[in-house]
Design an enzyme around this catalytic site. Sequence first.
Site, PDB file in Angstrom:
ATOM      1  N   PHE A   1       8.733   4.523   8.957  1.00  0.00           N
ATOM      2  CA  PHE A   1       8.817   3.373   9.843  1.00  0.00           C
ATOM      3  C   PHE A   1       9.057   2.085   9.065  1.00  0.00           C
ATOM      4  O   PHE A   1       9.811   1.217   9.484  1.00  0.00           O
ATOM      5  CB  PHE A   1       7.527   3.270  10.660  1.00  0.00           C
ATOM      6  CG  PHE A   1       7.457   2.049  11.550  1.00  0.00           C
ATOM      7  CD1 PHE A   1       8.044   2.061  12.786  1.00  0.00           C
ATOM      8  CD2 PHE A   1       6.788   0.908  11.133  1.00  0.00           C
ATOM      9  CE1 PHE A   1       7.984   0.950  13.616  1.00  0.00           C
ATOM     10  CE2 PHE A   1       6.719  -0.203  11.940  1.00  0.00           C
ATOM     11  CZ  PHE A   1       7.322  -0.185  13.189  1.00  0.00           C
TER      12      PHE A   1
ATOM     13  N   LEU B   1       0.820  -1.213   0.000  1.00  0.00           N
ATOM     14  CA  LEU B   1       0.000   0.000   0.000  1.00  0.00           C
ATOM     15  C   LEU B   1       0.852   1.261   0.000  1.00  0.00           C
ATOM     16  O   LEU B   1       0.430   2.298  -0.504  1.00  0.00           O
ATOM     17  CB  LEU B   1      -0.917   0.013   1.234  1.00  0.00           C
ATOM     18  CG  LEU B   1      -1.959  -1.102   1.323  1.00  0.00           C
ATOM     19  CD1 LEU B   1      -2.708  -1.018   2.647  1.00  0.00           C
ATOM     20  CD2 LEU B   1      -2.943  -1.019   0.153  1.00  0.00           C
TER      21      LEU B   1
ATOM     22  N   VAL C   1       5.034   3.079   1.460  1.00  0.00           N
ATOM     23  CA  VAL C   1       6.278   2.993   2.213  1.00  0.00           C
ATOM     24  C   VAL C   1       6.447   4.283   2.989  1.00  0.00           C
ATOM     25  O   VAL C   1       6.313   5.377   2.429  1.00  0.00           O
ATOM     26  CB  VAL C   1       7.496   2.781   1.283  1.00  0.00           C
ATOM     27  CG1 VAL C   1       8.779   2.695   2.107  1.00  0.00           C
ATOM     28  CG2 VAL C   1       7.311   1.530   0.444  1.00  0.00           C
TER      29      VAL C   1
ATOM     30  N   ASP D   1       3.033  15.078  13.639  1.00  0.00           N
ATOM     31  CA  ASP D   1       3.330  14.772  12.235  1.00  0.00           C
ATOM     32  C   ASP D   1       2.048  14.826  11.405  1.00  0.00           C
ATOM     33  O   ASP D   1       1.758  13.908  10.632  1.00  0.00           O
ATOM     34  CB  ASP D   1       3.995  13.405  12.119  1.00  0.00           C
ATOM     35  CG  ASP D   1       4.725  13.229  10.783  1.00  0.00           C
ATOM     36  OD1 ASP D   1       5.005  14.244  10.119  1.00  0.00           O
ATOM     37  OD2 ASP D   1       5.017  12.085  10.409  1.00  0.00           O
TER      38      ASP D   1
END
Length: 846
Positions: free
Chosen positions: A516, A511, A513, A629
């Site tokens: 993490f 899905l 990258v 974030d």
Amino acid sequence: MVKMKRLEWVPLVLAVLYVGFTVRGSYASFSPVDNYLIACGSSQNVTNQGRTFIPDSQQSSFVLQSQENTIVSTSASTAPSPIFQSVRVFSAPASYKFEIQQKGRHWVRLYFYPLPDSGQNLRSASITVVTDNFVLLNNFTFKNYNGSYLFKEYAVNVTSDTLTLTFIPLNNSLTFVNGIEVVSGPDELIPDSALALSPSSTFSGLSDLALETVYRLNMGGPLLTPQNDTLGRTWENDRKYLHVNSSAVNVSVSPAIITYSEALTPEMAPNWIYATAETMGNANVQDLNFNVTWVFPVDPNFLYFIRLHFCDIVSKAENNLVFNAYINSYLGYGSLDVASQAGGLNKPFYKDFVSNSSADSDTLTVSVGPDAIAEIANAILNGLEIMKISNDARSLNGLSSVESLLLQSPSKKSKLGLIIGLAVGISAALGLMALFYCCLVSRRSKTDQQGHPWLSLPRYGNSLTMTKGSTTSQKSGTASYISLVSSNLGRLFMFQEIMDATNKFDESLLLGVGGFGRVYKGTLEDGTKVAVKRGNPRSEQGLAEFRTEIEMLSKLRHRHLVSLIGYCDERSEMILVYEYMANGPLRSHLYGTDLPPLSWKQRLEICIGAARGLHYLHTGAAQSIIHRDVKTTNILLDENFVAKVADFGLSKTGPALDQTHVSTAVKGSFGYLDPEYFRRQQLTEKSDVYSFGVVLMEVLCTRPALNPVLPREQVNIAEWAMSWQKKGMLDQIMDPTLVGKVNPASLKKFGETAEKCLAEHGVDRPTMGDVLWNLEYALQLEETSSALTEPEDNSTNHIPGIPLAPLSPFDNSVSMIDGVNSVTDDDAEDAATSAVFSQLVNPRGR
């Protein structure tokens, strides 16, 4: 531009030596008032790189205070240089106290070399060094160090009449030092402020911070030693840091033609730095407008002071060389004409920046490349300095403060030994009693839930205990990377279950990258669709994110937060399993894909959903949670386009009731970072509000937060969109697919909301509750406008959403947007507002 002829290394080195002697007189303008050069443990003077170091036993204007010390020495044949021929070893804390005649910036340079025949195992010694106010080095040991010796250089602002350097042996070990320099420098060498990047702002307060030299490079030239620098600095060649060696060609001229201005002296950098440079070479690429890039490994937990040195030594006329300079791919200086800035050819110029590491790695990159307006595709860089900035603990190595390290020293610990021993004895007796009681209780408290794969996930779960080490998984018996001890963390998956769900991590199920790790679509045995995030088990940053993600999501449950189903902690894997969000990240529906554009109403509903999730984080838990974030890739959409906030790997618990902020290292994504947080390293809920303001502009304009390809004024969406908002012309830069389809009153309210979110100072920004209220108001205005233009029927003119609360105090914006109707925007908003409130009181309207 005339192509410069590459010089061979041998003649170049000879030229450096020659110039070092012939032009030394011109360097005599600066003479340090404080100039301590100490050969530790030596019985006689030592000459090192043309400078004389005196023994530390000759105490005149400095004092060695030590409880125990040992002096050993070795022959010159085994030491890398003369300063390493002797050493002073300490088995207890010891201090060197220097008298300071001129307050201000001082260089502190330390030399360490574990002499092999010292009679001590110095490679296992623990080295900790602190000044009166700053931690310079913390628990360093040569056991895990690849080099044979260690040289450290710091810039410390001394504000008193003395400077004390304390060496602390930790962990019942020894500590040692071979040489020390304490040398005063010019006050103007390091300024109090510099340009911070992403977003562009001024970073102030450098005078109150300590700096550590991490890299100092002579671009295109050889190694320069302290003999060739008026301030005793060392400049190394840049070649090993080039990302592509063939991308750069070194050029040089005679140092004699370098002319300094009154504002820039050789103390900033010697003329040999400006007489050599790297320019664009042949990178074997089709696009000749490539960038020359240098890559530097750095500690991601610190900010860095970066100085770029320029001098146009390749042009025959001014205005020929125009290029761009980047830090971490962010535009630091655009359309730079060095000759124009410096006042002519062969004249030095430098520029200072403050930045952290790259958002997705533990590296810092510096690049130069041609500008679009330049007639000649070329760029130049002569020198580079990168210095680590001390953190909130006033440390340059870790998070321990001076006070905490002094308390850990053997002398301090011995004073507390009796008290600690007595306390331990009493605690042990009480512990035995408590253990006996717990054993009785535990026998009675076993329930049928034990071993069940699905564990409760309460809204406020128990705390999560995570420890690194080699523990054993309860299910597999395999060595595990992390121990997770809690009964409220969701389902504990076996690794084989994850493999089956993702078809052995089939790349066709990928899905996305992220920082993490990789995210895969999966299907559990019962048919439940899930998203599986597989982290890197060897990444310390990934470990921290893994811990934080589970800690946060195990405590939180909300319709607009992505739910954590469970995790896998087996075979050194860090795997998180979430609910599957069918429509993926918000960003993919804004730009970069072929997905159909979202309507204005859909965009408002998505923003409202994300705002509700963030509002819950800030106010719904016992202590607020700051996401840290917020961006369009971390707002996910389910099959009904309901927005949910995701990725809590960088989240932090908010300030306590008696505090205004959380002091922490800067983390986040470039383009979304709160400028106040970046400057002061003080995190608040208003930092999320700023990031959400960037998201709002991204939703409206359908372009990335940062796009270095665009003209300078358009690179940063926050700055660019705000300039249009303040002119009342936000409709001129909105998504073209929305033109003519948005109620001006709704757009105006949306723009005012984003403008408030993007205020420079956090105190001027609204809370997420205020943001939520105003977005709901904008949606009501949009839906009311649509309802008023549709034919009336006998059904109901129902307006979905939460009823409007009393008018918010945040609703005080005065910016205007040109309307597309025959009435003014104020009239349109008044009419729409009246319609909204008429429906609130009219049963037919509700």
